[in-house]
Design an enzyme around this catalytic site. Sequence first.
Site, short mmCIF file in Angstrom:
data_model
loop_
_atom_site.label_atom_id
_atom_site.label_comp_id
_atom_site.label_asym_id
_atom_site.label_seq_id
_atom_site.Cartn_x
_atom_site.Cartn_y
_atom_site.Cartn_z
N TYR A 190 0.86 -1.20 0.00
CA TYR A 190 0.00 0.00 0.00
C TYR A 190 0.89 1.24 0.00
O TYR A 190 0.71 2.15 -0.81
CB TYR A 190 -0.90 -0.02 1.24
CG TYR A 190 -1.73 1.23 1.43
CD1 TYR A 190 -2.81 1.50 0.59
CD2 TYR A 190 -1.43 2.14 2.44
CE1 TYR A 190 -3.57 2.65 0.77
CE2 TYR A 190 -2.19 3.28 2.63
CZ TYR A 190 -3.26 3.54 1.79
OH TYR A 190 -4.02 4.68 1.97
N THR A 225 -13.01 5.33 8.04
CA THR A 225 -13.86 5.02 6.89
C THR A 225 -13.92 3.49 6.78
O THR A 225 -13.43 2.80 7.67
CB THR A 225 -13.28 5.60 5.58
OG1 THR A 225 -12.04 4.92 5.32
CG2 THR A 225 -13.05 7.09 5.64
#
Length: 233
Positions: A190, A225
């Site tokens: 990532y 989120t």
Amino acid sequence: MYQYYAVIYQLLLYLGIIALVIYLFLPLQERIEQFYRNKVVWITGASSGIGLELVKHLAVLSPTTKLVLSSRREDELEKIVEELKLDRDRCLILPLDLEYHGDLFKSKVDLVLDRFDHIDILINNAGISQRSLIKDTQYSVDQRLMSINYLGTVTLSKSVLEHFIAQKHGHFVVVSSVSGYVGTPSRSTYAASKHALHGFFDALRFEHEKDNIHVTVICPGYIRTKISENAFS
Ligand SMILES: NC(=O)c1ccc[n+]([C@@H]2O[C@H](COP(=O)([O-])OP(=O)(O)OC[C@H]3O[C@@H](n4cnc5c(N)ncnc54)[C@H](OP(=O)(O)O)[C@@H]3O)[C@@H](O)[C@H]2O)c1
């Protein structure tokens, strides 16, 4: 007597703070409205989290802005348009999967241009995270992370770039991360995908400053989120 002065002092302080907030907030709202007035803004990852919040804010703060909403889940995007009561004349739902960038997304760009004639801002927000140590991460996970976060974003941006060059202006916004500066445990690929975006968009900024094309790379810290639950492991 002292208590009396203390109450007045506190009252004035609070009134001052409220006035300052109003003073700072109103011009900002006006500035936002002015900046986005009549612009066509394409947001990827519009179905959730940061992208969805962007859509909500732009819908209210700048009623003249045309919005192109992209992500994989068309039904979710439809729901958002319904819930926000977005005027269909000012929005286009354009499902796309960044993982499958083989067709270069040219047909998607054409659909936006057919509908709104031009594009002013592409907000490259869609992305997926990772929760796995390097030693446990399969090649397929590395490949998918780079494919979605890096290659998908770059390929879509290159398809829009042609249009930005021709119209002699445009703005790429890239939602990177603090992981775009430093790798942390369980986020190796990532972080690598976000680092890669920095390299690409820094180069794009240099190459196309002369064409009046701007690049803004945003590096948020942690925001609650669905990113953690959607992360690859
Ligand atoms: N939350 C944080 O703490 C944080 C911190 C720094 C940076 N960021 C970055 O912020 C961006 C948004 O993340 P978020 O926190 O809002 O996460 P999120 O709630 O999981 O949203 C991710 C969005 O990306 C879309 N997406 C995922 N895979 C896709 C694909 N293959 N093709 C097209 N769209 C895809 C998802 O929609 P569909 O499922 O409908 O496709 C969703 O709308 C990401 O780039 C992330 O790296 C987040």
